[in-house]
Design a protein around this motif. Structure first.
Motif, mmCIF file in Angstrom:
data_model
loop_
_atom_site.group_PDB
_atom_site.id
_atom_site.type_symbol
_atom_site.label_atom_id
_atom_site.label_comp_id
_atom_site.label_asym_id
_atom_site.label_seq_id
_atom_site.Cartn_x
_atom_site.Cartn_y
_atom_site.Cartn_z
ATOM 1 N N GLN A 1 0.828 -1.201 0.000
ATOM 2 C CA GLN A 1 0.000 0.000 0.000
ATOM 3 C C GLN A 1 0.869 1.261 0.000
ATOM 4 O O GLN A 1 0.622 2.201 -0.768
ATOM 5 C CB GLN A 1 -0.904 -0.038 1.243
ATOM 6 C CG GLN A 1 -1.952 1.031 1.335
ATOM 7 C CD GLN A 1 -2.750 0.908 2.622
ATOM 8 O OE1 GLN A 1 -2.172 0.833 3.711
ATOM 9 N NE2 GLN A 1 -4.070 0.872 2.513
ATOM 10 N N TRP B 1 -6.795 5.775 5.601
ATOM 11 C CA TRP B 1 -5.342 5.986 5.636
ATOM 12 C C TRP B 1 -4.944 7.216 4.814
ATOM 13 O O TRP B 1 -4.159 8.056 5.264
ATOM 14 C CB TRP B 1 -4.618 4.752 5.106
ATOM 15 C CG TRP B 1 -3.131 4.946 5.003
ATOM 16 C CD1 TRP B 1 -2.279 5.268 6.017
ATOM 17 C CD2 TRP B 1 -2.339 4.863 3.819
ATOM 18 N NE1 TRP B 1 -0.990 5.374 5.532
ATOM 19 C CE2 TRP B 1 -1.002 5.128 4.192
ATOM 20 C CE3 TRP B 1 -2.630 4.573 2.492
ATOM 21 C CZ2 TRP B 1 0.041 5.130 3.271
ATOM 22 C CZ3 TRP B 1 -1.592 4.564 1.570
ATOM 23 C CH2 TRP B 1 -0.279 4.848 1.959
ATOM 24 N N GLU C 1 -8.407 2.031 3.303
ATOM 25 C CA GLU C 1 -7.431 2.814 2.541
ATOM 26 C C GLU C 1 -7.887 4.270 2.433
ATOM 27 O O GLU C 1 -7.063 5.196 2.433
ATOM 28 C CB GLU C 1 -7.220 2.216 1.152
ATOM 29 C CG GLU C 1 -6.027 2.844 0.444
ATOM 30 C CD GLU C 1 -5.555 2.056 -0.768
ATOM 31 O OE1 GLU C 1 -4.580 2.496 -1.406
ATOM 32 O OE2 GLU C 1 -6.156 1.018 -1.069
#
Length: 409
Positions: free
Chosen positions: A198, A371, A368
């Motif tokens: 990621q 994040w 995500e």
């Protein structure tokens, strides 16, 4: 859902809640009395505790029947009832702390059950519906305390213990996943994506956008870990991935350097910060100002969400992301104004990283998205630090950093 059925006849004065509190106080006095005496009085001690709790078993049995359809709640009441009945046995007492512990657990559970609010089954049914309709998409963190707070804010007081039991049932069904740290999230998400992969993917995007230009050294690993809210180990693994892809030149003696011959095309160059700010202004909330203290609080809140993997509702996260875009749209020009001739590459990198992070589309996967929002919060917080540092050292003291604002005035 509560009931006042099967209340001990000897304790009919006052509400059930009041009588339970009286019983708990009596239990405390009994424990204090016997703990001061000889340990040989164990049987007498258990008999006294049994006399206090036995009248409440009928109410506990009622609660057990009302828990039908919620396996975790049923199991809890069955265990509490069976443990309490063991106090009526005649076997010797080996541990004087055990009888009051058992009795206290039953009385406290009954006291909690008298609180208003939905039953465990009703909470689980509501969570199933919210998961099914996409309100809580796969990967969303479900914290019992946050869910209880949200329900109370919506006008439905909900004891957190009932939420925990409901989440336990959903985990048993496979609708949610709970890890060893007792964190729960909606099953089926991409939460298992490796962090180094990621991080490497996002760094690749930043390199392609010229945040880290070709032939420039990257910041130190610890600084990258801070910027991406990652561990040093995961950051190092991401750097190795990019090294293997021929994106970075790595050396044990120097920081990694972005290669001149990258395996993908770069975005338009040179980097036009002014054009990026204009794009941000188009996405920003108009006509408002944000005190620095408010922006800082927002940044810290998002970082906490990421650390505990708490994914708020999509509308909440979208509103916060737009707030951070607005802070970036007005914070970047403020830094440029205060550092007009700065040769510091680190300052330029912060400005570029903030702009690109704010302009990039958020991913679809909930964790995500969280994040990336936290990455933007970190970048915006760094803008605040740069502005406050410049005001403190280079600007006349007529304006206090505590009075600074961002936004259209």
């Amino acid at each position: 859902m509560t009931t006042s059925l099967a209340v001990p006849e000897a304790q009919q004065d006052g509400s059930v809640e009041h009588r339970l509190r009286v019983a708990l106080r009596e239990l405390q006095k009994t424990a204090a009395h016997f703990s001061a005496g000889p340990s040989t009085r164990g049987a007498e001690y258990r008999a006294a505790v049994w006399a206090l709790t036995e009248p409440w078993l009928a109410l506990a049995e009622t609660k057990y029947r009302l828990a039908a359809g919620a396996p975790s709640d049923e199991h809890r009441w069955r265990r509490l009832i069976d443990d309490t009945r063991s106090l009526g046995a005649r076997e010797p007492v080996s541990n004087l702390a055990e009888p009051p512990t058992i009795a206290r657990a039953l009385l406290r559970a009954l006291l909690e059950a008298e609180r208003p609010g939905p039953s465990v089954k009703e909470i689980a049914d509501r969570l199933r519906k919210l998961i099914a309709d996409g309100t809580y998409p796969p990967g969303t963190s479900l914290s019992a305390s946050h869910l209880a707070d949200e329900a109370e804010a919506a006008g439905t007081p909900t004891p957190v213990e009932r939420v925990r039991l409901a989440l336990r049932d959903l985990t048993a069904e496979g609708a949610t996943v709970t890890n060893g740290a007792r964190r729960t999230w909606v099953a089926g998400g991409a939460a298992s994506v490796e962090r180094p992969v990621q991080i490497a993917a996002w760094m690749r995007t930043l390199i392609q956008a010229r945040v880290y230009p070709p032939q420039s050294p990257l910041p130190a690993r610890l600084l990258l870990a801070r910027d991406f809210l990652a561990t040093s180990r995961d950051t190092g693994a991401a750097l190795r991935i990019l090294g293997a892809e021929k994106v970075l030149k790595r050396s044990t003696a120097y920081r990694p350097v972005v290669r001149a011959d990258l395996p993908f095309p770069l975005g338009p160059g040179p980097f036009d910060l002014g054009a990026r700010v204009e794009e941000l202004r188009g996405k920003a909330i108009t006509g408002i100002t944000f005190p620095f203290s408010e922006v800082r609080t927002t940044c810290q809140q998002v970082q906490v969400w990421w650390r505990v993997r708490h994914t708020p509702r999509p509308d909440v996260l979208e509103r916060v992301f737009r707030t951070l875009i607005t802070a970036a749209a007005y914070g970047i020009p403020r830094v440029v104004e205060l550092y007009p001739n700065s040769p510091d590459a680190d300052v330029r990198t912060v400005l570029r990283r903030t702009a690109i992070t704010a302009l990039a589309d958020l991913p679809a996967e909930p964790l995500e998205r969280l994040w990336r929002t936290a990455c933007l919060a970190t970048a915006v917080h760094q803008l605040l630090v740069l502005v406050e540092t410049a005001v403190r050292h280079f600007v006349p003291r007529s304006r206090s950093p505590l009075d600074l604002t961002l936004g259209a005035s």
